[in-house]
Write a protein that holds these residues in place. Sequence first.
Motif, PDB file in Angstrom:
ATOM      1  N   ALA A 183      -0.857   6.362   6.499  1.00 41.92           N
ATOM      2  CA  ALA A 183      -0.294   7.504   5.779  1.00 41.92           C
ATOM      3  C   ALA A 183      -0.807   7.484   4.349  1.00 41.92           C
ATOM      4  CB  ALA A 183       1.234   7.436   5.797  1.00 41.92           C
ATOM      5  N   THR A 184      -1.013   8.664   3.791  1.00 43.92           N
ATOM      6  CA  THR A 184      -1.537   8.784   2.433  1.00 43.92           C
ATOM      7  C   THR A 184      -0.576   9.618   1.597  1.00 43.92           C
ATOM      8  OG1 THR A 184      -2.867  10.662   3.192  1.00 43.92           O
ATOM      9  CG2 THR A 184      -3.959   8.515   3.083  1.00 43.92           C
ATOM     10  N   VAL A 185      -0.195   9.081   0.446  1.00 41.78           N
ATOM     11  CA  VAL A 185       0.757   9.754  -0.433  1.00 41.78           C
ATOM     12  C   VAL A 185       0.084   9.998  -1.775  1.00 41.78           C
ATOM     13  CG1 VAL A 185       3.011   9.590  -1.556  1.00 41.78           C
ATOM     14  CG2 VAL A 185       2.672   8.566   0.726  1.00 41.78           C
ATOM     15  N   ASP A 186       0.065  11.263  -2.200  1.00 43.89           N
ATOM     16  CA  ASP A 186      -0.498  11.644  -3.492  1.00 43.89           C
ATOM     17  C   ASP A 186       0.449  11.158  -4.588  1.00 43.89           C
ATOM     18  OD1 ASP A 186      -1.536  12.864  -5.752  1.00 43.89           O
ATOM     19  OD2 ASP A 186      -1.724  14.830  -4.811  1.00 43.89           O
ATOM     20  N   LEU A 187      -0.044  10.310  -5.475  1.00 43.90           N
ATOM     21  CA  LEU A 187       0.789   9.786  -6.546  1.00 43.90           C
ATOM     22  C   LEU A 187       0.781  10.674  -7.791  1.00 43.90           C
ATOM     23  CD1 LEU A 187       0.109   5.960  -6.166  1.00 43.90           C
ATOM     24  CD2 LEU A 187       2.040   7.305  -5.323  1.00 43.90           C
ATOM     25  N   GLY A 188       0.024  11.777  -7.730  1.00 44.45           N
ATOM     26  CA  GLY A 188       0.069  12.762  -8.811  1.00 44.45           C
ATOM     27  C   GLY A 188      -0.785  12.454 -10.017  1.00 44.45           C
ATOM     28  N   ASP A 189      -1.466  11.333 -10.012  1.00 38.02           N
ATOM     29  CA  ASP A 189      -2.300  10.956 -11.154  1.00 38.02           C
ATOM     30  C   ASP A 189      -3.751  10.702 -10.747  1.00 38.02           C
ATOM     31  OD1 ASP A 189      -2.034   8.624  -9.727  1.00 38.02           O
ATOM     32  OD2 ASP A 189      -1.256   7.415 -11.391  1.00 38.02           O
ATOM     33  N   GLY A 190      -4.151  11.269  -9.598  1.00 35.48           N
ATOM     34  CA  GLY A 190      -5.506  11.062  -9.105  1.00 35.48           C
ATOM     35  C   GLY A 190      -5.639   9.827  -8.233  1.00 35.48           C
ATOM     36  N   THR A 191      -4.531   9.123  -8.005  1.00 37.89           N
ATOM     37  CA  THR A 191      -4.551   7.948  -7.125  1.00 37.89           C
ATOM     38  C   THR A 191      -3.722   8.247  -5.876  1.00 37.89           C
ATOM     39  OG1 THR A 191      -2.624   6.892  -8.150  1.00 37.89           O
ATOM     40  CG2 THR A 191      -4.807   6.361  -9.085  1.00 37.89           C
ATOM     41  N   THR A 192      -3.887   7.387  -4.870  1.00 33.44           N
ATOM     42  CA  THR A 192      -3.247   7.591  -3.579  1.00 33.44           C
ATOM     43  C   THR A 192      -2.606   6.294  -3.108  1.00 33.44           C
ATOM     44  OG1 THR A 192      -4.922   9.231  -2.987  1.00 33.44           O
ATOM     45  CG2 THR A 192      -3.679   8.254  -1.161  1.00 33.44           C
ATOM     46  N   LEU A 193      -1.387   6.395  -2.633  1.00 37.73           N
ATOM     47  CA  LEU A 193      -0.732   5.257  -1.981  1.00 37.73           C
ATOM     48  C   LEU A 193      -1.121   5.299  -0.514  1.00 37.73           C
ATOM     49  CD1 LEU A 193       1.297   2.883  -1.870  1.00 37.73           C
ATOM     50  CD2 LEU A 193       3.083   4.602  -1.427  1.00 37.73           C
ATOM     51  N   LEU A 194      -1.711   4.211  -0.032  1.00 36.00           N
ATOM     52  CA  LEU A 194      -2.071   4.082   1.380  1.00 36.00           C
ATOM     53  C   LEU A 194      -1.075   3.141   2.042  1.00 36.00           C
ATOM     54  CD1 LEU A 194      -4.011   4.455   3.828  1.00 36.00           C
ATOM     55  CD2 LEU A 194      -5.192   2.401   3.006  1.00 36.00           C
ATOM     56  N   LEU A 195      -0.466   3.633   3.110  1.00 34.41           N
ATOM     57  CA  LEU A 195       0.418   2.831   3.950  1.00 34.41           C
ATOM     58  C   LEU A 195      -0.337   2.638   5.263  1.00 34.41           C
ATOM     59  CD1 LEU A 195       3.557   4.965   3.205  1.00 34.41           C
ATOM     60  CD2 LEU A 195       2.995   2.756   2.186  1.00 34.41           C
ATOM     61  N   ASP A 196      -0.654   1.401   5.604  1.00 27.72           N
ATOM     62  CA  ASP A 196      -1.535   1.088   6.728  1.00 27.72           C
ATOM     63  C   ASP A 196      -0.827   0.060   7.597  1.00 27.72           C
ATOM     64  OD1 ASP A 196      -3.676   0.481   8.391  1.00 27.72           O
ATOM     65  OD2 ASP A 196      -4.989  -0.183   6.789  1.00 27.72           O
ATOM     66  N   ARG A 197      -0.490   0.425   8.847  1.00 27.19           N
ATOM     67  CA  ARG A 197       0.280  -0.477   9.704  1.00 27.19           C
ATOM     68  C   ARG A 197      -0.307  -0.503  11.106  1.00 27.19           C
ATOM     69  NH1 ARG A 197       5.977  -2.226   9.759  1.00 27.19           N
ATOM     70  NH2 ARG A 197       6.580  -2.637  11.897  1.00 27.19           N
ATOM     71  N   LEU A 198      -0.542  -1.708  11.592  1.00 29.18           N
ATOM     72  CA  LEU A 198      -0.967  -1.928  12.972  1.00 29.18           C
ATOM     73  C   LEU A 198       0.157  -2.666  13.688  1.00 29.18           C
ATOM     74  CD1 LEU A 198      -3.260  -1.927  15.170  1.00 29.18           C
ATOM     75  CD2 LEU A 198      -3.721  -4.258  14.406  1.00 29.18           C
ATOM     76  N   THR A 199       0.669  -2.048  14.742  1.00 25.95           N
ATOM     77  CA  THR A 199       1.666  -2.677  15.598  1.00 25.95           C
ATOM     78  C   THR A 199       0.960  -3.007  16.903  1.00 25.95           C
ATOM     79  OG1 THR A 199       3.395  -1.336  14.594  1.00 25.95           O
ATOM     80  CG2 THR A 199       3.914  -2.380  16.700  1.00 25.95           C
ATOM     81  N   TYR A 200       1.157  -4.233  17.381  1.00 22.50           N
ATOM     82  CA  TYR A 200       0.452  -4.614  18.608  1.00 22.50           C
ATOM     83  C   TYR A 200       1.306  -5.546  19.469  1.00 22.50           C
ATOM     84  CZ  TYR A 200      -0.590  -9.089  16.353  1.00 22.50           C
ATOM     85  OH  TYR A 200      -0.481 -10.312  15.746  1.00 22.50           O
ATOM     86  N   ARG A 201       0.998  -5.530  20.757  1.00 18.06           N
ATOM     87  CA  ARG A 201       1.586  -6.455  21.735  1.00 18.06           C
ATOM     88  C   ARG A 201       0.447  -7.037  22.539  1.00 18.06           C
ATOM     89  NH1 ARG A 201       6.159  -2.411  23.380  1.00 18.06           N
ATOM     90  NH2 ARG A 201       7.648  -2.910  21.752  1.00 18.06           N
ATOM     91  N   MET A 202       0.590  -8.294  22.866  1.00 13.75           N
ATOM     92  CA  MET A 202      -0.440  -8.985  23.647  1.00 13.75           C
ATOM     93  C   MET A 202       0.141  -9.420  24.988  1.00 13.75           C
ATOM     94  SD  MET A 202      -3.157  -9.108  21.698  1.00 13.75           S
ATOM     95  CE  MET A 202      -4.157 -10.262  22.609  1.00 13.75           C
TER      96      MET A 202
END
Length: 159
Positions: A105-124
Amino acid sequence: MHVGLRTVLDAPVDAVRDALLSPSVMVAVTKPFLRYRSRAPQGFPERWTPGTPHPIAADAFGLFPSGDTHVDIDLYEVQGVPVQRDNGGGVSGLFGRMTMAHRMATVDLGDGTTLLLDRLTYRMRPAFLGVLLWPGMWVIWQWRALRMRQLAPTWRRPA
């Protein structure tokens, strides 16, 4: 099990969203730990196409086959925040023992930068393999964060 990160990238949100649709970015942020290659005769596309699975293979450190999987992108929003989800799944090798869901997910922080939320869920299968793999997955995710922070300033808004 899961690994994830929250990191601020020095790039506008549109540029980050565009970069996340690029196979070259996926390759750049995971090597040397994982080296991806396309299984399609024409190679990687310029951009992932939502709803069009693309076959790939990966080797750990370019030496140890990890198996085949595919990238299958879905784009949607959660409370106005754009999310990119890879619904791909393993086909063979270690990947064939893994069920995974990767969301960014990408969130505009309003100052030209971006918060990236990166999640991998896995089962083996069997489950203990997931526990054994987790430390390596955590290292790869920290590397991804570092590489994304390094590359983000070079990303430009899509034309």
